[in-house]
Design an enzyme around this catalytic site. Structure first.
Site, PDB file in Angstrom:
ATOM      1  N   SER A 143     -35.180  20.479  24.166  1.00  0.00           N
ATOM      2  CA  SER A 143     -35.525  21.250  23.100  1.00  0.00           C
ATOM      3  C   SER A 143     -34.473  22.337  22.884  1.00  0.00           C
ATOM      4  O   SER A 143     -33.537  22.604  23.744  1.00  0.00           O
ATOM      5  CB  SER A 143     -36.940  21.950  23.656  1.00  0.00           C
ATOM      6  OG  SER A 143     -36.991  23.135  22.648  1.00  0.00           O
ATOM      7  N   TYR A 156     -41.665  27.791  29.094  1.00  0.00           N
ATOM      8  CA  TYR A 156     -41.146  26.438  28.315  1.00  0.00           C
ATOM      9  C   TYR A 156     -39.566  26.423  28.325  1.00  0.00           C
ATOM     10  O   TYR A 156     -38.940  25.422  28.715  1.00  0.00           O
ATOM     11  CB  TYR A 156     -41.692  26.575  27.087  1.00  0.00           C
ATOM     12  CG  TYR A 156     -41.296  25.306  26.206  1.00  0.00           C
ATOM     13  CD1 TYR A 156     -41.954  23.911  26.590  1.00  0.00           C
ATOM     14  CD2 TYR A 156     -40.506  25.332  25.125  1.00  0.00           C
ATOM     15  CE1 TYR A 156     -41.591  22.910  25.783  1.00  0.00           C
ATOM     16  CE2 TYR A 156     -40.267  24.279  24.477  1.00  0.00           C
ATOM     17  CZ  TYR A 156     -40.629  22.998  24.622  1.00  0.00           C
ATOM     18  OH  TYR A 156     -40.373  21.957  23.671  1.00  0.00           O
TER      19      TYR A 156
END
Ligand code: NAP
Length: 254
Positions: A143, A156
């Site tokens: 990501s 995250y």
């Protein structure tokens, strides 16, 4: 794109979103696909779609956070197909979304247990087989959050940053032994994860209009392409779908 006929791919988080689209793309390229996520019925529905289109697919309910469950998927995939060629470490969660001082410690640790430790579990389970055969491809679905912090996403971002380092560690230890690994940042994609992000309203990503998000088929195409020999020269790298050269090589429009 080169064919993946005769190859066997495990895709985690394959019940929906990017994982489901990646499983379909790999099957279209000719691979037999092993689909796994915690919700068996989602994976079975995705596997049935692949089989209806003439592909080969089998579904498992498995939590990547639990090494025993990951081992079982690998063991049963080997029993059924005899070999595994590709691992797509795609399973992931965004939650907990919230400021550091508000995050539940258990939920924070659970995020890392899925996004980072879960990916390690899958690598740990397939790597002896890859090393024995001196071949194998791993795509770690990364990501932009791996390299850029976002407010409210501390777990995250931390887990994805760890995953990017895991990509480098795999390349360092196994790259010269026939294992190709890629970190791949798929962009902002229209999936259930983005529904949760929009509902949070916590940072700039949550305010992106749904119409601006990419279709899961786009990152899926790049993931399948990375599994072909055509991508060999990119092994060990952290790649982004925003890179025009990568898009062109994988056959995506500008
Ligand atoms: P999604 O639609 O929420 O799908 C996530 C998939 O992962 C589901 O099939 C889910 O199924 C599975 N999963 C979650 N926890 C799991 C666990 N513990 N064990 C096994 N499977 C698990 O999310 P997505 O957007 O497609 O995300 C896929 C990957 O892309 C993730 O790694 C995510 O971080 C990454 N990514 C997404 C975006 C984006 O914009 N969408 C951007 C950058 C990176 P169950 O809940 O049934 O297990």
């Amino acid at each position: 794109m080169q064919t993946l006929a005769g190859q066997v791919a495990i895709v985690t988080g394959a019940g929906k979103g990017i994982g489901r689209a990646a499983a379909a793309a790999l099957a279209r390229a000719g691979a037999a696909v092993v689909l796994a996520s915690r919700t068996y019925r989602d994976c079975e529905a995705a596997a049935e779609e692949i089989r209806s289109a003439g592909g080969e697919a089998v579904a498992f309910g498995a939590d990547v956070a639990d090494y025993g469950q990951v081992e079982r998927v690998v063991r049963e995939a080997l029993a059924r197909f005899g070999h595994i060629d590709i691992l797509i470490n795609n399973a992931g969660v965004i939650e907990p979304i919230g400021y550091l001082q508000d995050c539940d410690p258990g939920a924070w640790a659970r995020n890392v247990q899925i996004n980072l430790v879960g990916a390690f579990h899958c690598v740990r389970a397939v790597l002896p087989h890859f090393l024995e055969r001196q071949r194998g491809v791993i795509v770690n679905v990364s990501s932009g959050a791996a390299v850029r912090p976002r407010e409210g996403w501390s777990a995250y971002c931390s887990a994805k940053a760890g995953l990017a380092m895991l990509t480098q560690a795999i390349h360092l230890e196994a790259g010269a032994l026939g294992v190709r690994v890629y970190g791949f940042q798929p962009g902002v994609v229209d999936t259930d994860m983005q529904v949760k992000i929009r509902a949070s309203g916590i940072n700039e990503i949550s305010r992106l209009p749904r119409e601006s998000l990419a279709n899961p088929a786009d990152p899926a195409r790049v993931i399948a392409w990375l599994c072909t020999e055509e991508a060999r020269d990119l092994a060990g790298q952290e790649l982004t779908i925003r890179d025009p050269a990568l898009r062109a090589r994988a056959g995506l429009a500008g």
